[in-house]
Structures are given as C-alpha cells and as structure tokens.
Design an enzyme around this catalytic site. Structure first.
Site, PDB file in Angstrom:
ATOM      1  N   ASP A  78       0.554  -1.320   0.068  1.00 41.32           N
ATOM      2  CA  ASP A  78       0.234  -0.328  -0.219  1.00 41.32           C
ATOM      3  C   ASP A  78       0.739   1.314   0.030  1.00 41.32           C
ATOM      4  O   ASP A  78       1.968   2.122   0.842  1.00 41.32           O
ATOM      5  CB  ASP A  78      -0.735  -0.095   0.717  1.00 41.32           C
ATOM      6  CG  ASP A  78      -1.793   0.892   1.032  1.00 41.32           C
ATOM      7  OD1 ASP A  78      -2.078   2.246   0.241  1.00 41.32           O
ATOM      8  OD2 ASP A  78      -3.007   1.100   2.387  1.00 41.32           O
TER       9      ASP A  78
ATOM     10  N   CYS B 121      -4.854  10.152 -14.509  1.00 40.84           N
ATOM     11  CA  CYS B 121      -5.591  10.134 -16.060  1.00 40.84           C
ATOM     12  C   CYS B 121      -6.793  10.680 -15.716  1.00 40.84           C
ATOM     13  O   CYS B 121      -7.579  10.016 -16.140  1.00 40.84           O
ATOM     14  CB  CYS B 121      -5.212   9.121 -16.473  1.00 40.84           C
ATOM     15  SG  CYS B 121      -5.691   8.592 -18.136  1.00 40.84           S
TER      16      CYS B 121
END
Length: 472
Positions: A339, A409
């Site tokens: 993580d 993105c």
C-alpha cells in the site's frame, strides 16, 4: 410492451425464423456485459472477438464492424438516449435494459454510421427477434422507424437546448458527455467554445493503438515494420498503428519487449527519468505501479543507467500484471504488493519517485467511453484523501535533492493542481520544477510549471504531470 411471440399466426402466413447475425449478436453481448457487470468494453470485447475468429464466424471486417458498433454506441449513448426519449412513449428507465441496448445499437447504425437506413432497421429488428423475441422486435421496429425520420443533425436541433440558452447542456447532448463532466473539462481547459468542443469531439474519436519499444529490448525500427505503423508524435519510443490491428500478434509485444502504451503515459515516465538531478541516481520507485506500463518503461530506462527500480502495487492481481510487464527487464528490479500510503520502505530512500495515482479516469474517455456514464461528482471526494496520501508518501520517500513525479489520467482540477497545491502547503521542503522542458518538442503545454496533455491538442490521453523536487 409484452412479448407477442406466442400469439397465433394469421392463417396462410408461414413463420419465418429470424436470421442470426454473428456481428450484431456479439455487439449486443458486449453491451450487456458492460451494463450488467459494470465491465469495461476494452476488457470484454477482445476475448469475444478472439473466440469468434477462432470459431470461424468472423473475419477482419466483421471484427472491425463489431468494434465500431460497441464503442460507437457507448461513446454516443447520451445523445442516443436523448433521441430515444423523443421516440418512446414512456420514460427510458421503464424500458428493459436489453431492449434499450438493442435500440441503442440500432440508433448508432442509423445516425452514426454509413449503413443505409433500411438495412440498419432491418438488421436491428432481426437481432431483436433473436435476443428479445418477436413481440419486442415489433416495438424496436416501430421506434427505429421514428428515429430514421431525421439524420443526426436534424435530431440534435430537436433534442439539444440552444447553446446561447444553456451552453453546458447543449454541449453535453451534442457531444454525449454528462453535464458535470463538460463543466469540469471546460474549467480545466479554459478558453472559449471552440477549444472545449474540440476536446469533447476528440473524446468521441477512436484512438490509435500506440506501442512502446522498451529501451534495450526492442527498437522502433522493428515495430515500424508492422503494417500501417508510423512513428509516434512525441516519444522516441512510440509507434502508432494507424489502422488498429491486434497488438498481441506482434512478436515484440508477445515477448514483452514492447507493449501497448498511450504516448502521454510514455511522456510521463520519460519526464521523470530525464528531470535534472544532483547527486546519485541509483534507486527509483514506482509507488503505484499497476498495471505496469510506466513501470516497464521506467525499468528499462533505469537499467540503461545502472539504476534499480522498485515497483509497488496495492492490489495483488495488478501487482501480478506489473511483474509480467517487467519480466525480462535487463536491469535490477523488484515488484512488491504494498500500500503506497503505508510504505514498506524507509523514508528518503529513493532518487526518483513516480506516483501515478488512482483517479476518475476522465482523461481516458476515448478508450473507456462507458466511464463517463459511471462516474459521479461525488467520486472526487472518494479519491481526494488517497491522492493526497500517495503524494505525501512520494515526497517522504525521496531523498533531499531527489525528484517526484505526480501523475494522473484526469484533467479535473480537483485531482491535479488542487492536490499538488495542498501538499506543497503541508510540505514546505519541496518545490515545483518546470516540467515543460522535459517534454521536448511537445507544443501547447500552457504556462507551467506543471503539464496537462489533451487528446485534441496532443493526440494522447489527458495525462497530468507535476514534477516536484525535495529541497530539505
């Protein structure tokens, strides 16, 4: 409307079995998967096409038509829903989803392709007979005959509000984007009507397939030997397949020496790798590496300099994709399941860190057109803490004098400049570096120091990049 397929036929009129059209049946199956399972067309369609080709049902032209029917229908769904709402005698939410999918396929053939109207209606009614039954096929026939009374421009005059009365709603209907997405893209892009219309139109165009020749493993010259292959616009490692094709059939892609990667994604990795650095340049981190495209390019670039790459990904299955993308990399690398907000490495360990954070994906609507209908404004609130946490980890993981690349993105300001500005306030021992010189030859990069790429200006996904140096 009830299904009348079991009603008695008129005497003397023999029953005609419906003709099965493999192309349209496959397109319908793909749309149902997208609707029922929240699947993405770019993941659903390739295995369906492969199975059809292997079974001898399809040739290349059939595959191209099926692809156009699926993606064209999804891209223009908002416009087509507005048209259908004028032609159906009930709210669209009361129409069974499979019926709506057949209708949408028919509307796309009528308004979005060169298929003659009579053929579009006839083929869609036959599809309805096969997948819905004769009764509902009559309903489909009646609706599509209404749709066929006007072309796309004629319908837009009827269903889109005038631009001068409601600019955002007009653009939303004409260019088939949710209104909130139109507003967000316009805010990020700035400027007047022409620019945002060009952007929205670019979102509805079919993107080219772009390959990356991974340095030290493949060359662009090798990839340019493929049919209809031309050099990339900006990345020295990019090759564009102007007529699409099947990348998996290319030897270098099959062997992992090359991959499919949008040119904007390549530019992000190259900018991070080329940012000026004082001191050692030996340890690189991709802190959010799935599915592995940027990691594979970074790994190859690092290998050329004798540097090592650590690629971390939280989701195990995506970490597997990263490992597959990096397999055979010529230099040292390691892939771990970790993580990024709970780093499995010591602070200040790296010279270069890329953090390409999870986001709404509004920058890749050309490739995942259905995402525009699934996302909601409240999704931004869900991503915000994660994006800030990952950028904080990146800033803590890089050494003094080292470089961080924050990428996403999405062009939404809440996912780009707002995140960077917030973290720089909390992390005063860091400063923005002008990223524009790191994308040599790329025009229209704005005032900097960060960079926002655009489909209509650069032919890439709408990637955002900020380069940050840790100063103390």
């Amino acid at each position: 409307m009830s299904d009348t397929s079991r009603r008695p036929r008129k005497p003397g009129k023999p029953y005609r079995r419906p003709k099965k059209d493999p192309v349209r049946i496959l397109a319908f199956e793909a749309l149902r998967a997208v609707d029922e399972r929240d699947a993405y067309a770019n993941l659903v369609l390739p295995p369906l096409l492969r199975k059809a080709r292997e079974g001898g049902e399809f040739d290349g032209r059939d595959a191209a038509l099926a692809t156009e029917l699926v993606y064209g229908t999804l891209r223009r769904q908002g416009t087509y829903d507005a048209v259908l709402a004028e032609c159906v005698d009930r709210p669209l939410r009361e129409v069974d989803p499979p019926v709506l999918d057949v209708l949408s396929l028919g509307v796309h053939q009528l308004l979005g392709t060169r298929i003659p109207s009579h053929a579009a209606v006839s083929a869609t009614v036959e599809l309805a007979r096969v997948v819905l039954g004769d009764g509902r096929a009559k309903f489909v026939n009646a609706v599509l005959r209404k749709v066929a009374q006007h072309d796309l421009d004629g319908w837009l005059e009827r269903v889109a509000p005038p631009y001068d009365q409601d600019p955002e709603d007009h653009l939303a209907v004409v260019h088939s984007h949710p209104r909130w997405v139109v507003s967000a893209l316009w805010d990020s892009l700035g400027g007047g009507r022409a620019g945002v219309e060009a952007l929205l139109a670019a979102d509805n165009e079919r993107p080219e397939v772009t390959l990356v020749a991974r340095p030290g493993r493949a060359t662009t010259d090798e990839l340019l030997r493929e049919d209809a292959a031309v050099p990339g616009r900006w990345s020295p490692y990019a090759v564009r397949l102007t007529e699409g094709g099947e990348p998996g059939a290319i030897e270098a892609v099959r062997e992992g020496r090359a991959g499919v990667q949008d040119e904007g994604s390549q530019l992000v990795a190259l900018a991070l790798a080329n940012a000026p650095l004082d001191g050692p340049d030996e340890k690189w981190l991709d802190g959010c590496a799935g599915p592995g495209g940027k990691a594979a390019l970074l790994g190859a670039l690092a290998a050329e300099r004798g540097a090592s790459l650590l690629a971390a990904e939280k989701q195990p299955h995506r970490a597997g994709l990263v490992a597959k993308a990096l397999h055979g990399n010529p230099g040292p690398y390691q892939v771990i399941t970790a993580d990024g907000t709970r780093p499995a490495w010591r602070p200040g360990s790296f010279d270069r860190v890329l953090m390409d954070v999870p986001c709404t994906g509004l920058g890749a609507l050309r490739r995942r057109p259905e995402a525009r209908w699934r996302r909601r404004p409240e999704d931004l609130d869900g991503f915000a803490p994660l994006q800030r946490g990952l950028l904080r980890t990146a800033l803590e993981s890089v050494r003094v004098g080292g470089i961080v690349g924050y990428a996403t993105c999405s062009p939404h300001l809440a996912e780009t400049r707002a995140v960077v500005a917030d973290m720089l306030k909390q992390f005063p021992e860091a400063e923005l570096v002008d990223a524009r010189p790191l994308l040599p030859g790329v025009p229209d990069l704005g005032d900097g120091p960060d960079v926002q790429l655009w489909p209509h200006l650069h032919g890439t996904d709408a990637m955002y990049l900020a380069i940050i140096r840790r100063t103390a």
